[in-house]
Scaffold this motif. Structure first.
Motif, PDB file in Angstrom:
ATOM      1  N   ILE A  40       0.770  -1.223   0.017  1.00 14.57           N
ATOM      2  CA  ILE A  40      -0.081   0.083  -0.067  1.00 14.57           C
ATOM      3  C   ILE A  40       0.842   1.220   0.055  1.00 14.57           C
ATOM      4  O   ILE A  40       0.642   2.113  -0.780  1.00 14.57           O
ATOM      5  N   ALA A  41       1.802   1.230   0.882  1.00  9.95           N
ATOM      6  CA  ALA A  41       2.778   2.401   0.747  1.00  9.95           C
ATOM      7  C   ALA A  41       3.525   2.461  -0.529  1.00  9.95           C
ATOM      8  O   ALA A  41       3.866   3.748  -0.787  1.00  9.95           O
ATOM      9  N   ALA A  42       3.915   1.553  -1.105  1.00  8.02           N
ATOM     10  CA  ALA A  42       4.583   1.622  -2.264  1.00  8.02           C
ATOM     11  C   ALA A  42       3.653   2.315  -3.488  1.00  8.02           C
ATOM     12  O   ALA A  42       4.099   3.221  -4.102  1.00  8.02           O
ATOM     13  N   ALA A  43       2.429   2.150  -3.459  1.00  6.26           N
ATOM     14  CA  ALA A  43       1.551   2.789  -4.298  1.00  6.26           C
ATOM     15  C   ALA A  43       1.412   4.194  -4.339  1.00  6.26           C
ATOM     16  O   ALA A  43       0.990   4.946  -5.055  1.00  6.26           O
ATOM     17  N   THR A  44       1.707   4.634  -3.048  1.00 12.06           N
ATOM     18  CA  THR A  44       1.687   6.240  -2.916  1.00 12.06           C
ATOM     19  C   THR A  44       2.732   7.084  -3.416  1.00 12.06           C
ATOM     20  O   THR A  44       2.934   8.178  -3.213  1.00 12.06           O
ATOM     21  N   LEU A  45       3.981   6.050  -3.723  1.00 12.98           N
ATOM     22  CA  LEU A  45       5.299   6.900  -4.014  1.00 12.98           C
ATOM     23  C   LEU A  45       4.992   7.578  -5.492  1.00 12.98           C
ATOM     24  O   LEU A  45       5.770   8.611  -5.723  1.00 12.98           O
ATOM     25  N   ASP A  46       4.294   7.278  -6.193  1.00  9.38           N
ATOM     26  CA  ASP A  46       3.848   7.827  -7.658  1.00  9.38           C
ATOM     27  C   ASP A  46       3.041   9.021  -7.502  1.00  9.38           C
ATOM     28  O   ASP A  46       2.577   9.453  -8.469  1.00  9.38           O
ATOM     29  N   THR A  47       2.321   9.267  -6.334  1.00  9.63           N
ATOM     30  CA  THR A  47       1.485  10.513  -6.135  1.00  9.63           C
ATOM     31  C   THR A  47       2.230  11.682  -6.048  1.00  9.63           C
ATOM     32  O   THR A  47       3.409  11.676  -5.943  1.00  9.63           O
TER      33      THR A  47
END
Length: 403
Positions: A346-353
């Motif tokens: 879940i945390a990794a998915a926010t890195l490209d935001t």
């Protein structure tokens, strides 16, 4: 606390070091075994998945084995897997050793969580689990940074050898400190496996497992991606990453030590106070990440709150699983590792935001908020059964204890 409990914590320290150490070793492993860093990262996923699936599976297989034999066997298999990993030149073989090590770790921790309960008088479960889980927190303070230094100096294989060596005194301690044969709490005649698995239909047990998984997901989601926050957002040098990790580990040690004294008698107070503070802490860390002093202070505080709240919830899992004396530890282990596996994803998915490196911190706040919303719908149980002891008939849970 009895000496055997500290010997179990030593083994947990070795296993915790192994679980977290790959974060600083992946580039060297990838270069040495001629794979990409992304491919090498699959070693971490393999370990988490092995822990999650292995806990109930291995616990079910070993539920009627003598405790000392089981614990000793898991430690020796874990050590052997690291020896094999240290000498192999094949990535698939290394991958397989991580799966085997994870299964051994899962089996050991599932049995150790249950064994810890039987080593202390009723009403001291929280303190016993605090001692046991301190092995993991000390691993984050000393084991993981030490493994990183050793890997940098002597290569990643040296770290694998060191973990295997740590298992030897733990194995000797189990051999000398855990009674041989079957104790009173291991006597045959306990509930059938089907009866113990049926406990998973109890809403309150599932809710406690879910709460523990969400809090642990928040913890590992931010911890996994703490390095770029330290170097990019705060503008600190690379060596401050180790300092931040050690502060988080020191906080986690303090958290389980304090909560261990409260989680048996006043778990509601720990959740009611620690939950909102933890919820506020993750966004505060994101907002103040560009202030190095505030960042380091909050890293310590969040480590303490995360493990205080998480440790209390895992203690409650054992209480709620009183009707599953041989499987309760595996339920707690599975909850912990579901969080450890899902949180970084879940945390990794926010890195490209737009949040960039701070995205995992905001994601952790969202996960804690979700846990607190679920907790609002929980009604306190009318009675708290003591944690499970193997070999006893399963207590009949009160219908009104479920939310």
């Amino acid at each position: 606390m009895p000496l055997p409990l500290y010997l179990l914590a030593l083994a947990v320290f070795a296993m915790g070091t192994s679980e977290f150490m790959l974060a600083g070793l992946l580039p060297d492993i990838a270069s040495d075994l001629d794979v990409t860093v992304g491919t090498a990262g699959a070693l971490t996923s393999a370990y988490a998945i092995g822990m999650t699936a292995g806990a109930p599976l291995v616990a079910a297989l070993a539920r009627h084995w003598p405790r000392r034999l089981s614990l000793l066997g898991f430690v020796l298999v874990f050590a052997a897997a690291h020896v094999a990993g240290a000498v192999t030149a094949s990535f698939p073989v290394l991958f397989a050793t991580r799966v085997v090590a994870a299964l051994a770790n899962a089996g050991f921790l599932a049995l150790a969580l249950t064994a810890a309960v039987t080593l202390v008088p009723p009403g001291r479960t929280g303190r016993a689990l605090a001692v046991l889980l301190s092995g993991t927190t000390v691993a984050t303070i000393a084991g993981v940074p030490g493994g990183s230094v050793l890997g940098t100096s002597l290569g990643w294989r040296a770290t694998f050898w060191a973990v295997a060596a740590l298992c030897l005194p733990a194995a000797l301690g189990i051999l000398k400190g855990i009674p041989a044969g079957r104790g009173d709490d291991e006597a045959p005649g306990g509930p059938a496996l089907r009866t113990e698995l049926a406990q998973l239909t109890r809403p309150r047990l599932i809710q406690m497992m879910l709460l523990g998984a969400l809090v642990n997901a928040a913890t590992f989601g931010s911890l996994t991606f703490l390095a770029p926050v330290v170097t990019d957002s705060a503008g600190l040098g690379d060596w401050w990453i180790s300092v931040a990790l050690m502060l988080f580990g020191a906080g986690s040690f303090a958290g389980v030590a304090v909560a261990g004294r409260l989680s048996d008698r006043r778990p509601g107070a720990v959740i009611a106070v620690g939950g909102p503070l933890l919820l506020v802490g993750w966004p505060a860390l994101a907002l103040l990440a560009d202030e190095p002093v505030a960042l380091l202070i909050l890293v310590f505080v969040q480590g303490a709150l995360s493990f205080a709240l998480g440790g209390t919830l895992i203690t409650r899992v054992l209480y709620e699983a009183a009707g599953a004396p041989t499987m309760a530890g595996s339920y707690a282990t599975a909850a912990l590792n579901v969080g450890a596996a899902v949180g970084p994803v879940i945390a990794a998915a926010t890195l490209d935001t737009g949040a960039g490196a701070l995205g995992p911190l905001w994601a952790s706040g969202f996960l804690v908020a979700s846990a607190l919303l679920i907790a609002l719908f929980l009604r306190p149980a009318r009675s708290h059964p003591r944690p499970p002891r193997s070999g006893e008939p399963a207590p009949q849970p009160e219908r009104r204890s479920a939310a």
